[in-house]
Design an enzyme around this catalytic site. Structure first.
Site, mmCIF file in Angstrom:
data_model
loop_
_atom_site.group_PDB
_atom_site.id
_atom_site.type_symbol
_atom_site.label_atom_id
_atom_site.label_comp_id
_atom_site.label_asym_id
_atom_site.label_seq_id
_atom_site.Cartn_x
_atom_site.Cartn_y
_atom_site.Cartn_z
ATOM 1 N N CYS A 196 -63.609 72.830 -37.890
ATOM 2 C CA CYS A 196 -63.012 71.521 -37.613
ATOM 3 C C CYS A 196 -63.685 70.913 -36.386
ATOM 4 O O CYS A 196 -64.099 69.765 -36.404
ATOM 5 C CB CYS A 196 -61.510 71.658 -37.388
ATOM 6 N N ARG A 216 -64.639 67.012 -36.734
ATOM 7 C CA ARG A 216 -64.618 66.316 -38.021
ATOM 8 C C ARG A 216 -63.203 66.115 -38.536
ATOM 9 O O ARG A 216 -62.885 65.123 -39.196
ATOM 10 C CB ARG A 216 -65.426 67.095 -39.070
ATOM 11 N N HIS A 257 -55.519 63.094 -37.743
ATOM 12 C CA HIS A 257 -54.362 62.930 -38.622
ATOM 13 C C HIS A 257 -53.106 63.609 -38.092
ATOM 14 O O HIS A 257 -53.167 64.621 -37.391
ATOM 15 C CB HIS A 257 -54.669 63.467 -40.026
#
EC number: 2.1.1.45
Length: 314
Positions: A196, A216, A257
């Site tokens: 990640c 990412r 998110h």
């Protein structure tokens, strides 16, 4: 930290509802950046407790080039358990209850949650007690530590990206190639979880060392607080070794998110007021960044609000 609370608020107000790999669903935005002046204190959440020793043991695990959860469990660190457990329960060696979609099912079914927790405890105990089992099912593939310390080339040789980086900071601090990448496309299919936080770069100016991370995929509520603290700590450790002061940590995110099952926790955190940041304390004993133990690293003046629990999506 105001920067982090601003991120949570921005995504709540401006994010897009999206599906995701885990089936949980998210509110997401693409492309967001936070900056932290490391001279102003150590950037760790004060509006909820972040278990700093878990941040430390995970980073040292990366620095050792380790990819097996056994070291983490030996330090009471459970943050990677679910990914190793998932590999085990999908294998022919697993003979217990059906664990399909165990994360979501445990959240929704209290009876199943008890079964899952019992199976997880058995798994953890076996990792700690049975070296052969740990070698087979504690492994997560060639994730962060392996790529940082032992990137395999097409010629079959290995590159210690981190050691090379530190040497380059010492000998050529103006280089624009002070980069370490964990994103190795050839190894992605065999990783329990593709990186990640996938690439970081250092920058030297005015006697200070700054770090920029490209992430990412950023789980804002659970993952990002760890990532901020981990890379701030890495910057401090490298700065100590190369004889520089710390500058900034810049956190650049791709898909940032909030999971749909974290929204109430986010709102609770946003209702809290940030406190003064603590100071990082490093032992003088370790000779290099690779010689640190968990006991060599601590925080002074960390007085956060209580932890806020939230489910992890696997």
């Amino acid at each position: 930290m105001k920067q982090y609370l601003d991120l949570e608020k921005y995504v709540l107000e401006n994010g897009t509802q999206k599906g995701d790999r885990t089936g949980t669903g998210t509110i997401s935005t693409f492309g967001y950046q936070m900056r932290f002046d490391l001279q102003e204190g150590f950037p760790i959440m004060t509006t909820k407790r972040v278990p700093f020793k878990l941040v430390v043991s995970e980073l040292l695990w990366f620095l050792h080039g380790d990819t097996n959860i056994r070291y983490l469990l030996q330090h009471n660190n459970n943050i990677w358990n679910e990914w190793a457990f998932e590999r085990f329960v999908k294998s022919d060696d697993y003979k217990g209850e059906d664990m399909t979609d165990f994360g979501l099912r445990a959240e929704r079914d209290s009876a199943f949650k008890e079964v899952y927790q019992a199976e997880m405890e058995k798994f953890k105990a076996r990792i700690l007690e049975d070296e052969a089992f740990a070698n087979k099912y504690g492994e997560l593939g060639n994730i962060y530590g392996k790529q940082w310390r032992e990137w395999k080339t097409s010629q079959g040789e290995t590159i210690d990206q981190l050691a090379d980086l530190i040497e380059m900071i010492k000998t050529n601090p103006n280089s624009r190639r002070l980069i370490v990448s964990a994103w190795n496309p050839e190894d992605i299919p065999n990783m329990a979880l593709p990186p990640c936080h996938s690439l970081f770069q250092f920058y030297v100016a005015d006697g200070k060392l700054s770090c920029q991370l490209y992430q990412r995929s950023a789980d804002i509520f659970l993952g990002v607080p760890f990532n901020i603290a981990s890379y701030a700590l890495l910057t401090h450790l490298i700065a100590r070794e190369v004889g520089l002061e710390v500058g900034e940590f810049i956190h650049t995110m791709g898909d940032a998110h909030l999971y749909n099952n974290h929204i109430e926790q986010v709102k609770e955190q946003l209702s809290r007021t940030p406190h003064k940041l603590p100071k990082l304390v490093l032992s003088d004993k370790p000779a290099t960044i690779f010689d640190f133990d968990v006991a060599d690293i601590s925080l002074d003046g960390y007085n956060p609000d209580p932890a806020i629990k939230a489910p992890i999506s696997v």
